[in-house]
Scaffold this motif. Structure first.
Motif, short mmCIF file in Angstrom:
data_model
loop_
_atom_site.label_atom_id
_atom_site.label_comp_id
_atom_site.label_asym_id
_atom_site.label_seq_id
_atom_site.Cartn_x
_atom_site.Cartn_y
_atom_site.Cartn_z
N ALA A 107 0.84 -1.20 0.00
CA ALA A 107 0.00 0.00 0.00
C ALA A 107 0.88 1.25 0.00
CB ALA A 107 -0.92 -0.01 1.21
N ILE A 108 1.94 1.22 0.81
CA ILE A 108 2.86 2.36 0.88
C ILE A 108 3.57 2.55 -0.46
CG2 ILE A 108 4.97 3.21 2.00
CD1 ILE A 108 4.14 1.42 4.45
N LEU A 109 4.04 1.43 -1.02
CA LEU A 109 4.81 1.50 -2.26
C LEU A 109 3.92 1.89 -3.44
CD1 LEU A 109 7.15 -1.57 -1.73
CD2 LEU A 109 7.65 0.84 -1.34
N GLN A 110 2.67 1.47 -3.38
CA GLN A 110 1.73 1.84 -4.44
C GLN A 110 1.55 3.36 -4.47
OE1 GLN A 110 0.52 0.68 -6.96
NE2 GLN A 110 -1.26 1.93 -7.47
N LYS A 111 1.49 3.97 -3.27
CA LYS A 111 1.34 5.43 -3.22
C LYS A 111 2.58 6.10 -3.83
CE LYS A 111 -1.55 5.46 0.86
NZ LYS A 111 -1.56 5.71 2.30
N ASP A 112 3.76 5.54 -3.53
CA ASP A 112 4.99 6.08 -4.12
C ASP A 112 4.91 6.01 -5.65
OD1 ASP A 112 5.97 6.46 -1.61
OD2 ASP A 112 7.46 4.86 -1.67
N ARG A 113 4.43 4.88 -6.15
CA ARG A 113 4.40 4.69 -7.61
C ARG A 113 3.38 5.63 -8.26
NH1 ARG A 113 2.97 -0.96 -10.70
NH2 ARG A 113 0.90 -0.40 -9.96
N GLN A 114 2.26 5.88 -7.52
CA GLN A 114 1.26 6.79 -8.07
C GLN A 114 1.82 8.20 -8.20
OE1 GLN A 114 -1.90 6.08 -5.29
NE2 GLN A 114 -3.06 4.79 -6.70
N MET A 130 -11.47 -14.81 0.21
CA MET A 130 -11.11 -16.21 0.50
C MET A 130 -11.60 -16.67 1.87
SD MET A 130 -6.98 -15.83 1.05
CE MET A 130 -6.65 -17.30 2.01
N GLU A 131 -11.90 -15.75 2.77
CA GLU A 131 -12.32 -16.19 4.10
C GLU A 131 -13.84 -16.27 4.25
OE1 GLU A 131 -10.31 -14.08 7.19
OE2 GLU A 131 -8.45 -15.18 6.82
N ASP A 132 -14.53 -15.22 3.79
CA ASP A 132 -15.98 -15.24 4.01
C ASP A 132 -16.78 -15.37 2.72
OD1 ASP A 132 -15.80 -12.75 2.87
OD2 ASP A 132 -15.97 -11.66 4.75
N GLY A 133 -16.07 -15.52 1.59
CA GLY A 133 -16.78 -15.70 0.32
C GLY A 133 -17.47 -14.43 -0.17
N GLY A 134 -17.21 -13.32 0.49
CA GLY A 134 -17.85 -12.05 0.12
C GLY A 134 -17.58 -11.65 -1.32
N ASP A 135 -18.58 -11.02 -1.93
CA ASP A 135 -18.49 -10.61 -3.32
C ASP A 135 -17.64 -9.34 -3.44
OD1 ASP A 135 -19.51 -10.92 -6.11
OD2 ASP A 135 -20.23 -8.88 -5.68
N ALA A 136 -16.76 -9.30 -4.45
CA ALA A 136 -15.81 -8.19 -4.56
C ALA A 136 -16.40 -6.96 -5.25
CB ALA A 136 -14.57 -8.66 -5.31
N SER A 137 -17.65 -7.03 -5.70
CA SER A 137 -18.17 -5.92 -6.51
C SER A 137 -18.18 -4.59 -5.73
CB SER A 137 -19.57 -6.25 -7.03
OG SER A 137 -20.42 -6.56 -5.95
N GLY A 138 -18.37 -4.68 -4.41
CA GLY A 138 -18.42 -3.47 -3.60
C GLY A 138 -17.10 -2.70 -3.55
N ILE A 139 -16.00 -3.37 -3.78
CA ILE A 139 -14.70 -2.69 -3.69
C ILE A 139 -14.03 -2.59 -5.06
CG2 ILE A 139 -14.28 -3.48 -1.32
CD1 ILE A 139 -12.07 -5.30 -3.25
N ARG A 140 -14.62 -3.21 -6.05
CA ARG A 140 -13.98 -3.38 -7.35
C ARG A 140 -13.44 -2.06 -7.92
NH1 ARG A 140 -11.29 -3.99 -10.67
NH2 ARG A 140 -11.29 -5.30 -12.53
N SER A 141 -14.27 -1.00 -7.85
CA SER A 141 -13.86 0.28 -8.47
C SER A 141 -12.83 1.01 -7.62
CB SER A 141 -15.09 1.16 -8.65
OG SER A 141 -15.64 1.46 -7.37
N ARG A 142 -12.59 0.54 -6.38
CA ARG A 142 -11.66 1.26 -5.49
C ARG A 142 -10.33 0.56 -5.34
NH1 ARG A 142 -14.19 1.54 -0.08
NH2 ARG A 142 -15.68 -0.08 -0.67
N ILE A 143 -10.11 -0.51 -6.13
CA ILE A 143 -8.86 -1.28 -6.00
C ILE A 143 -7.68 -0.46 -6.51
CG2 ILE A 143 -7.62 -3.34 -6.78
CD1 ILE A 143 -10.31 -4.78 -6.87
N VAL A 144 -6.63 -0.37 -5.72
CA VAL A 144 -5.46 0.39 -6.16
C VAL A 144 -4.25 -0.50 -6.45
CG1 VAL A 144 -6.09 2.58 -5.10
CG2 VAL A 144 -4.85 0.90 -3.75
N PHE A 145 -4.22 -1.69 -5.89
CA PHE A 145 -3.19 -2.64 -6.31
C PHE A 145 -3.73 -4.05 -6.13
CE2 PHE A 145 -2.13 -2.37 -1.78
CZ PHE A 145 -1.97 -3.71 -1.44
N SER A 184 -3.83 -1.54 7.42
CA SER A 184 -3.78 -0.24 6.77
C SER A 184 -5.15 0.43 6.71
CB SER A 184 -3.20 -0.39 5.37
OG SER A 184 -3.88 -1.42 4.68
N ALA A 185 -6.19 -0.23 7.23
CA ALA A 185 -7.53 0.37 7.21
C ALA A 185 -7.99 0.72 8.61
CB ALA A 185 -8.53 -0.60 6.57
#
Lengths: 454, 114
Positions: free
Chosen positions: A43-50, A134-149, B81-82
């Motif tokens: 997360a830290i390195l992704q900010k550097d790259r951005q 992988m733990e609770d089987g939750g659907d990723a659609s809620g975070i999909r547009s906010r993924i940064v890495f 981180s959250a």
């Protein structure tokens, strides 16, 4: 029986370099492995790259190489690191640049790429690959547009291949920590892909080493006061036999303590089911492991069992989860805690009256309950002083920054004897982590190894 | 029945993965380990961390190491981180567990001796 010696170089981005230098100088190791990447490091390195596309690798790789490349040349030590982070190719160029500065020629610097899967997510989804948690089987659609890495945890394979191509330095991005340590064993001893118990011993060795000082007397919950000289702690060194049995030790004359007691704390560290620790190279079972003290600062480790590697790889994605604003300031005795609580009430009231929309407001009293939260016991007598920390979570960076402004007026118009205001703290972006499992073939088919000779 | 704080009996280390914290607890001898198996249940640990652990707590015993591993889900207010917490990596969970008191009964064994 043949043995090889491997040294732990670093346990996270920001770790001390002195123990690695000591190991390189006097540790008689063939390999030094650096684990730079904790879960949140990307997360830290992704900010550097951005901010700058040429960045995004662990910046301390420059000083690491400046200090250690001379030993790599002189002693033939091989250095393996995942400091490539979000930009392994940039890290490879950085290593080459430092080698040039030092006037070293003929060094082979390899890079492993393919762990960064962010730009493949869309294709995967169109192919029906699930990103469910992988733990609770939750659907990723809620975070999909906010993924940064999004990075896959690779296994030892590509690092072994880089060693076969003669690399002196190997830089990777996200690779499973223990796999980085396993790779030299597969390369040196020719362990086959189905020698599960040997692979398991190698992974266990990596697991014990990957947090550097934590297997050598650091963060030791036992008789920590009896651990000598943490100021010159020696990071662990493993002497591994061809059959997988190994002794964990450290360089003579360094501080710290390698004993069955210090090592066992690391054995279960960040493991969930001890009979099934999933890694890309084998599933590790540590329930039959034996740790035997074998002389001062020597622990013999046997009994790891392995079973077939999984057909999936773990992918960890970071997603934007709002902004954290915070402010910290203190109050003196008498009635320090009561004053701090009144200050908290005043700030919360101002927040409401100013109509600041914070999703969550969180208050800690440093010196009383900031580490134990609701489990902290009321202090038996009045505290000499207490620091108050208010943290807010909000979707807006600007609103997060406004919190700090509410504090200075309290100096003249709040409870008495306030001091130690830490100033306007920059808002910090919060990143959520999302882990899922994907078929390993769709990751592994794009892994590349390239070797640059400088 | 005498109550003893875990602090004087065990070693423990905690760490994080996402929003999950694990706490590994180690006994120094079999008598204590048997006692921990009986007294230090997942339910007990979950109750101890009321208000801090939202999800379930699972206990994995490792008898050969006289150890048990507690996996606590929903334990970090979102994870590393959250999280808004000061101990955002769960490093202090093990220390926190040391506050817990267990009933040791009448025993002739020194439970903290290896």
């Amino acid at each position: 029986m043949r043995t090889i010696r491997i040294g732990a170089g670093q346990g996270f981005y920001g770790d001390s370099l002195l123990p690695a230098i000591e190991t390189a100088k006097r540790g008689n190791v063939g390999y030094l492995c650096f684990d730079s990447l904790a879960e949140l490091t990307l997360a830290i390195l992704q900010k550097d790259r951005q901010r700058d596309a040429s960045k995004g690798f662990a910046r301390d790789i420059a000083v690491t190489m400046r200090e250690l490349l001379p030993f790599i040349r002189e002693k033939g030590i091989k250095l393996l690191t995942n400091a490539g982070g979000m930009n392994p190719l940039g890290a490879q160029r950085e290593v080459a640049r430092i080698a040039g500065e030092l006037g070293l020629q003929g060094l082979k610097v390899a890079v492993v790429t393919g762990d960064d899967v962010l730009d493949r997510l869309q294709v995967w989804e169109s192919q029906g690959i699930s990103l469910a948690h992988m733990e609770d089987g939750g659907d990723a659609s809620g975070i999909r547009s906010r993924i940064v890495f999004a990075n896959a945890y690779l296994g030892a394979g590509p690092v072994v291949e880089a060693l076969r191509q003669g690399a002196d330095v190997i830089v990777t991005g996200r690779i499973t920590d223990s796999a980085l340590f396993l790779a030299p064993l597969i390369y040196e001893f020719g362990w086959g892909p189905k020698e599960w118990d040997r692979l398991a011993q190698g992974l266990l060795m990596g697991h014990l080493m990957e947090c550097s000082g934590q297997a050598a007397g650091g963060n030791f919950s036992g008789d920590w006061q009896s651990v000598e000289a943490l100021d010159r702690i020696g990071f662990p060194v493993a002497e591994v036999r061809e059959d997988g049995e190994f002794v964990l030790t450290k360089t003579e004359g360094t501080g710290g303590l390698v004993s069955a007691d210090t090592v066992k704390e690391q054995l279960l560290y960040e493991i969930h089911d001890p009979s099934a620790y999933m890694t890309p190279d084998a599933v590790l079972d540590v329930t039959n492991v034996r740790l035997q003290d074998d002389g001062p600062n020597r622990v013999r480790v046997t009994g790891a069992r392995g079973t077939k590697r999984p057909e999936t790889l773990k992918v960890v994605m970071g997603y934007s989860d709002g902004w954290l604003g915070q402010a910290i300031w203190g109050y003196s005795w008498p009635d320090a805690l009561a004053k701090a609580k009144e200050a908290d009430r005043i700030v919360r009231s101002r927040i409401r009256r100013m109509n600041l929309r914070y999703d969550e407001i969180h208050t800690d009293y440093l010196g009383y309950n900031s580490l134990h939260g609701p489990l902290a016991r009321e202090p038996a007598e009045q505290l000499n002083e207490v620091y108050l920390r208010i943290a807010v979570r909000t979707g807006s960076r600007e609103d997060a920054a406004k919190l700090g402004r509410l504090v200075p007026p309290l100096m003249l118009s709040g409870p008495p004897a306030m001091a130690g205001f830490l100033g306007m703290m920059k808002p910090r972006e919060l990143l959520g982590m999302w882990s899922c499992l994907v078929p390993r073939a769709i990751v592994e088919n794009v892994i590349q190894i390239s070797v640059l000779e400088v | 029945m005498p109550q003893v704080q875990l602090r004087s009996l065990v070693q423990a280390r905690s760490g994080d993965k996402g929003n999950t914290v694990n706490i590994a607890v180690f006994a120094r001898n079999e008598a204590l380990y048997e006692l921990l198996l009986r007294e230090l249940t997942a339910e007990r640990v979950k109750e101890h961390f009321g208000g801090m652990v939202i999800g379930e707590v699972t206990r994995y015993p490792v008898p050969k190491l006289l150890a048990m591993n507690f996996v606590c889900r929903g334990a970090l207010g979102g994870g590393g981180s959250a999280s808004m917490r000061m101990d955002n990596l769960g490093k202090c969970y093990a220390a926190n567990l040391m506050r817990l008191e267990i009933e040791v009964g009448e025993t002739n064994t020194n439970l903290s001796q290896s």
